[in-house]
Design a protein around this motif. Sequence first.
Motif, PDB file in Angstrom:
ATOM      1  N   MET A   1       0.838  -1.296   0.070  1.00  0.00           N
ATOM      2  CA  MET A   1       0.098  -0.150   0.085  1.00  0.00           C
ATOM      3  C   MET A   1       0.873   1.295   0.105  1.00  0.00           C
ATOM      4  N   SER A   2       2.026   1.239   0.973  1.00  0.00           N
ATOM      5  CA  SER A   2       2.814   2.349   0.761  1.00  0.00           C
ATOM      6  C   SER A   2       3.536   2.573  -0.554  1.00  0.00           C
ATOM      7  N   ILE A   3       3.964   1.587  -1.422  1.00  0.00           N
ATOM      8  CA  ILE A   3       4.701   1.647  -2.744  1.00  0.00           C
ATOM      9  C   ILE A   3       3.393   2.149  -3.492  1.00  0.00           C
ATOM     10  N   THR A   4       2.268   1.624  -3.362  1.00  0.00           N
ATOM     11  CA  THR A   4       1.196   1.990  -4.356  1.00  0.00           C
ATOM     12  C   THR A   4       0.866   3.624  -4.242  1.00  0.00           C
ATOM     13  N   SER A   5       0.708   3.963  -2.859  1.00  0.00           N
ATOM     14  CA  SER A   5       0.401   5.335  -2.600  1.00  0.00           C
ATOM     15  C   SER A   5       1.548   6.340  -3.106  1.00  0.00           C
ATOM     16  N   ALA A   6       2.673   5.964  -2.885  1.00  0.00           N
ATOM     17  CA  ALA A   6       4.033   6.579  -3.166  1.00  0.00           C
ATOM     18  C   ALA A   6       4.283   6.785  -4.552  1.00  0.00           C
ATOM     19  N   PHE A   7       3.914   5.912  -5.265  1.00  0.00           N
ATOM     20  CA  PHE A   7       4.256   5.934  -6.797  1.00  0.00           C
ATOM     21  C   PHE A   7       2.685   6.643  -7.580  1.00  0.00           C
ATOM     22  N   ASN A   8       1.646   6.605  -6.794  1.00  0.00           N
ATOM     23  CA  ASN A   8       0.414   7.164  -7.662  1.00  0.00           C
ATOM     24  C   ASN A   8       0.166   8.516  -6.924  1.00  0.00           C
ATOM     25  N   VAL A   9       1.134   9.336  -6.696  1.00  0.00           N
ATOM     26  CA  VAL A   9       0.654  10.755  -6.145  1.00  0.00           C
ATOM     27  C   VAL A   9       0.278  11.383  -7.568  1.00  0.00           C
ATOM     28  N   CYS A  10      -0.831  12.047  -7.445  1.00  0.00           N
ATOM     29  CA  CYS A  10      -1.524  12.791  -8.610  1.00  0.00           C
ATOM     30  C   CYS A  10      -2.174  13.956  -7.911  1.00  0.00           C
ATOM     31  N   ASP A  11      -3.352  13.357  -6.866  1.00  0.00           N
ATOM     32  CA  ASP A  11      -4.195  14.456  -6.832  1.00  0.00           C
ATOM     33  C   ASP A  11      -3.951  15.552  -5.737  1.00  0.00           C
ATOM     34  N   VAL A  12      -2.761  15.335  -4.952  1.00  0.00           N
ATOM     35  CA  VAL A  12      -2.077  16.328  -4.032  1.00  0.00           C
ATOM     36  C   VAL A  12      -1.394  17.442  -5.015  1.00  0.00           C
ATOM     37  N   PRO A  13      -0.718  17.022  -6.060  1.00  0.00           N
ATOM     38  CA  PRO A  13      -0.009  18.046  -6.808  1.00  0.00           C
ATOM     39  C   PRO A  13      -0.836  18.707  -7.719  1.00  0.00           C
ATOM     40  N   ARG A  14      -1.915  18.050  -8.053  1.00  0.00           N
ATOM     41  CA  ARG A  14      -2.849  18.765  -9.000  1.00  0.00           C
ATOM     42  C   ARG A  14      -3.785  19.887  -8.187  1.00  0.00           C
ATOM     43  N   ALA A  15      -4.130  19.415  -7.106  1.00  0.00           N
ATOM     44  CA  ALA A  15      -4.940  20.255  -6.252  1.00  0.00           C
ATOM     45  C   ALA A  15      -4.114  21.462  -5.678  1.00  0.00           C
ATOM     46  N   LEU A  16      -2.981  21.468  -5.245  1.00  0.00           N
ATOM     47  CA  LEU A  16      -2.281  22.126  -4.671  1.00  0.00           C
ATOM     48  C   LEU A  16      -1.420  23.148  -5.555  1.00  0.00           C
ATOM     49  N   ALA A  17      -0.844  22.671  -6.361  1.00  0.00           N
ATOM     50  CA  ALA A  17       0.357  23.264  -7.233  1.00  0.00           C
ATOM     51  C   ALA A  17      -0.095  23.587  -8.527  1.00  0.00           C
ATOM     52  N   GLY A  18      -1.353  23.182  -8.964  1.00  0.00           N
ATOM     53  CA  GLY A  18      -2.096  23.417 -10.293  1.00  0.00           C
ATOM     54  C   GLY A  18      -1.817  22.506 -11.280  1.00  0.00           C
ATOM     55  N   TYR A  19      -2.460  22.329 -12.418  1.00  0.00           N
ATOM     56  CA  TYR A  19      -2.379  21.572 -13.620  1.00  0.00           C
ATOM     57  C   TYR A  19      -2.288  22.441 -14.843  1.00  0.00           C
ATOM     58  N   PRO A  20      -1.035  22.462 -15.459  1.00  0.00           N
ATOM     59  CA  PRO A  20       0.534  22.023 -14.999  1.00  0.00           C
ATOM     60  C   PRO A  20       0.910  22.928 -13.718  1.00  0.00           C
ATOM     61  N   SER A  21       1.770  22.364 -13.151  1.00  0.00           N
ATOM     62  CA  SER A  21       2.398  23.255 -12.247  1.00  0.00           C
ATOM     63  C   SER A  21       3.766  24.063 -12.814  1.00  0.00           C
ATOM     64  N   THR A  22       3.981  24.960 -12.038  1.00  0.00           N
ATOM     65  CA  THR A  22       5.050  25.990 -12.469  1.00  0.00           C
ATOM     66  C   THR A  22       6.232  25.167 -12.779  1.00  0.00           C
ATOM     67  N   ASP A  23       6.744  25.397 -14.154  1.00  0.00           N
ATOM     68  CA  ASP A  23       8.026  24.553 -14.691  1.00  0.00           C
ATOM     69  C   ASP A  23       7.958  22.959 -14.467  1.00  0.00           C
ATOM     70  N   TYR A  24       6.506  22.591 -14.338  1.00  0.00           N
ATOM     71  CA  TYR A  24       6.530  21.180 -14.188  1.00  0.00           C
ATOM     72  C   TYR A  24       7.128  20.766 -12.865  1.00  0.00           C
ATOM     73  N   ALA A  25       7.306  21.702 -11.976  1.00  0.00           N
ATOM     74  CA  ALA A  25       7.913  21.129 -10.563  1.00  0.00           C
ATOM     75  C   ALA A  25       7.376  20.277  -9.663  1.00  0.00           C
ATOM     76  N   ALA A  26       5.970  19.965 -10.058  1.00  0.00           N
ATOM     77  CA  ALA A  26       5.189  19.202  -9.273  1.00  0.00           C
ATOM     78  C   ALA A  26       4.750  17.953 -10.046  1.00  0.00           C
ATOM     79  N   ARG A  27       5.232  18.019 -11.291  1.00  0.00           N
ATOM     80  CA  ARG A  27       4.670  16.920 -12.463  1.00  0.00           C
ATOM     81  C   ARG A  27       5.042  15.302 -11.836  1.00  0.00           C
ATOM     82  N   THR A  28       4.254  14.424 -11.810  1.00  0.00           N
ATOM     83  CA  THR A  28       4.725  13.407 -11.461  1.00  0.00           C
ATOM     84  C   THR A  28       4.145  12.271 -12.524  1.00  0.00           C
TER      85      THR A  28
END
Length: 316
Positions: free
Chosen positions: A244-271
């Motif tokens: 579950m830890s591996i899955t959640s760590a590699f599947n990060v998407c909602d947090v960067p999109r919600a907080l840093a925008g989509y797309p983020s500045t200079d793709y700094a939060a792109r996963t």
Amino acid sequence: MSNRQSGLASRYCSMKMEQFRYGWAKAKRMKVCYLFLAPYALLFITFFILPICTSIFYGFTYYNILEPARFVGLQNYVNLILQDEVFLTSVKNTFVIAVITGPVGYILSFMFAWFINELPKWLRAIAVVIFYAPSIAGTAYSIFSIIFRGDAYGYLNSMLLNFGLIDAPKLWLTDPNYIMPVLIVVILWMSMGTGFLSFVAGFQGIDKSMYEAGYVDGVRNRWQELYHITLPSMKPMLLFGAVMSITSAFNVCDVPRALAGYPSTDYAARTVVTHLFDYGFSRFEMGYASAIATLLFLVMILCKKFISAALEKVGT
């Protein structure tokens, strides 16, 4: 081929045929059990196995939903690795998040579950709810967007300005220098999920007599008790929590999109998953998105194998 090698091959084939006949006969005797398993097997194949196989197939095609899929071989993977600079940036960001939040979140989940296990039953139930709530709270993103707001009205900026630690508000969610540390803090705060619950349940399932036998055999403190009794008794929960830890760590998407925008500045939060979402649901290049998903799937499988091998050595 010599007579000896031919005889060995013949015996090997006959042994395999005998094993197959024995397995088939056993399956026919237990056909009622398989009938009970059929609904789950059907759902598992439909919603897990088939999507994985479909994704692997489309990874070798150009498919934009509107036109029939066109086979392109390894072109999608070549473009990903050699031409897509944004993908390489997303890989770097994903591994930074996974390396930090995966192990740290896993260890924190286990340690908090270990501490909570020592509390009285009613207090333990309250503590579990408190620690688990952030992982399912739908308002968490809005709370953190207010905390890390980029003007003087943001809670963090306001506090730092009042204490004189900064002269001007920091753009926490738009400045590439601050985006990744902020995201890591938020992801760690929300990491007490299903793995944490499995650890809590695992502690409750350990036979208390094992601790008494351990102290008779020479266990002298809580750390020896943890290493020689608790961890070996919780290997299934540890493996589940690791997955579950591996899955959640590699599947990060909602947090960067919600907080840093989509797309983020200079793709700094792109996963990697954000990149997949971009090509799959914004550009509708499903073949390219499937190639990304396949690579991510393979990396997660390899990490799971590594963690399983490491956990096999625990307590030995």
